[in-house]
Structure formats: structure tokens, C-alpha cells
Design an enzyme around this catalytic site. Structure first.
Site, mmCIF file in Angstrom:
data_model
loop_
_atom_site.group_PDB
_atom_site.id
_atom_site.type_symbol
_atom_site.label_atom_id
_atom_site.label_comp_id
_atom_site.label_asym_id
_atom_site.label_seq_id
_atom_site.Cartn_x
_atom_site.Cartn_y
_atom_site.Cartn_z
ATOM 1 N N GLN A 1 -7.158 -8.318 11.865
ATOM 2 C CA GLN A 1 -6.736 -7.033 11.285
ATOM 3 C C GLN A 1 -7.455 -5.886 11.997
ATOM 4 O O GLN A 1 -8.431 -5.349 11.489
ATOM 5 C CB GLN A 1 -7.074 -7.040 9.791
ATOM 6 C CG GLN A 1 -6.585 -5.851 9.028
ATOM 7 C CD GLN A 1 -5.112 -5.935 8.736
ATOM 8 O OE1 GLN A 1 -4.613 -6.974 8.360
ATOM 9 N NE2 GLN A 1 -4.425 -4.829 8.900
ATOM 10 N N PHE A 2 -6.964 -5.502 13.183
ATOM 11 C CA PHE A 2 -7.620 -4.444 13.946
ATOM 12 C C PHE A 2 -7.628 -3.118 13.202
ATOM 13 O O PHE A 2 -8.479 -2.261 13.436
ATOM 14 C CB PHE A 2 -6.998 -4.291 15.340
ATOM 15 C CG PHE A 2 -5.711 -3.529 15.367
ATOM 16 C CD1 PHE A 2 -5.711 -2.169 15.620
ATOM 17 C CD2 PHE A 2 -4.495 -4.167 15.138
ATOM 18 C CE1 PHE A 2 -4.523 -1.453 15.651
ATOM 19 C CE2 PHE A 2 -3.308 -3.463 15.160
ATOM 20 C CZ PHE A 2 -3.321 -2.112 15.422
ATOM 21 N N THR A 3 -6.698 -2.929 12.260
ATOM 22 C CA THR A 3 -6.616 -1.655 11.563
ATOM 23 C C THR A 3 -7.813 -1.397 10.649
ATOM 24 O O THR A 3 -7.981 -0.272 10.167
ATOM 25 C CB THR A 3 -5.312 -1.540 10.756
ATOM 26 O OG1 THR A 3 -5.262 -2.581 9.780
ATOM 27 C CG2 THR A 3 -4.093 -1.610 11.667
#
Length: 149
Positions: free
Chosen positions: A78-80
Site C-alpha cells: 500500500q504505497f499510498t
């Protein structure tokens, strides 16, 4: 590293309509990685996640760890989690690690969880995923390796 930990009665990830990972009772982890994260960060968080006493005992107190309830983990990259929303309306993702580095450390983290005796299911790194979960409690925690040492 940042992780959103969600206690779940079940969870699954679909990519293009196909299930790539599915668990019953356990934890759904949203895992974010930044530029200066190392294997030490991954080791710390893997041990922390597995040892968190967030499952209820016979007296309905959060006293049991994932291992004690024989739970599984659904780990989703989950890079966000490194999105910066302080300016403007579009998040800035400059603090998220580059994909090659992030994928390597994400896989290392999942392997570390497995070495600690946990069954780990995953999504597909970098894919557009549909993540489903039934949050049990709800119990949701935020972990950040930079706030640990």
C-alpha cells in the site's frame, strides 16, 4: 515502514476478479514502505505484528496474539500510506519507496512473518487490487517503524 493492522474475521484480495489471497480469522495488513526502510524495520514490524495481543481471551479481554489464536495474515502492499496531503488536493507520493526497493522489502517482510510461524496470503505487488475484509471489533492500529527505535 508503516502498517495499518486490522483484526479481521475474514479477508481476501482480488486482482482482475481472481482471488490471489484469502484468510479467515487473522489480520489484514496494509504495508507501506519509504526510501530509507531497511530489513531492520521489516524485522521489527513483523515481530510486533505477530506478538500484538489484540485477540480476545475467554474473558473477552484483548490478551491473545495472532499465534495464540492460530490466525493468518493477509498482507497487501500500500504505497499510498506515504501520501502527503498537506498541500493542494492531489496527494504527493514522493516519500513512497521506488517499486523495486519496495517490492524487495515487502517480500522480505512477508517471508519474515512466515518464518515466525504465520500463514501469509498476499495480493500482487503493484497491481490494482480489490481488498475485502470484515473488520472484527472493529480493531484497527497504525504501526510505524520510525516511531519505535
Amino acid at each position: 515502514m508503516r502498517i495499518v493492522v486490522q483484526r479481521a474475521s475474514r479477508g481476501r484480495v482480488l486482482v482482475n476478479g481472481e482471488v490471489t489471497g484469502e484468510i479467515g480469522r487473522g489480520l489484514v495488513l496494509l504495508v507501506g514502505i519509504t526510501h530509507d526502510d531497511t530489513e531492520q524495520d521489516a524485522d521489527y514490524l513483523a515481530e510486533k505484528v505477530v506478538g500484538l495481543r489484540i485477540f480476545e481471551d475467554a474473558e473477552e479481554k484483548m490478551n491473545l496474539s495472532l499465534l495464540e489464536v492460530a490466525g493468518a495474515i493477509l498482507s497487501v502492499s500500500q504505497f499510498t500510506l506515504y501520501g502527503d496531503c498537506r498541500k493542494g488536493r492531489r496527494p504527493n507520493f514522493m516519500e513512497a519507496a521506488k517499486p523495486e526497493q519496495a517490492n524487495r522489502l515487502y517480500e522480505y517482510f512477508n517471508d519474515k512473518l512466515r518464518s515466525l510461524g504465520v500463514r501469509v496470503e498476499t495480493g500482487i505487488f503493484g497491481a490494482m487490487m480489490d481488498v475485502e475484509l470484515v473488520n472484527d471489533g472493529p480493531v484497527t492500529l497504525l504501526l510505524d517503524s520510525k516511531k519505535s527505535f
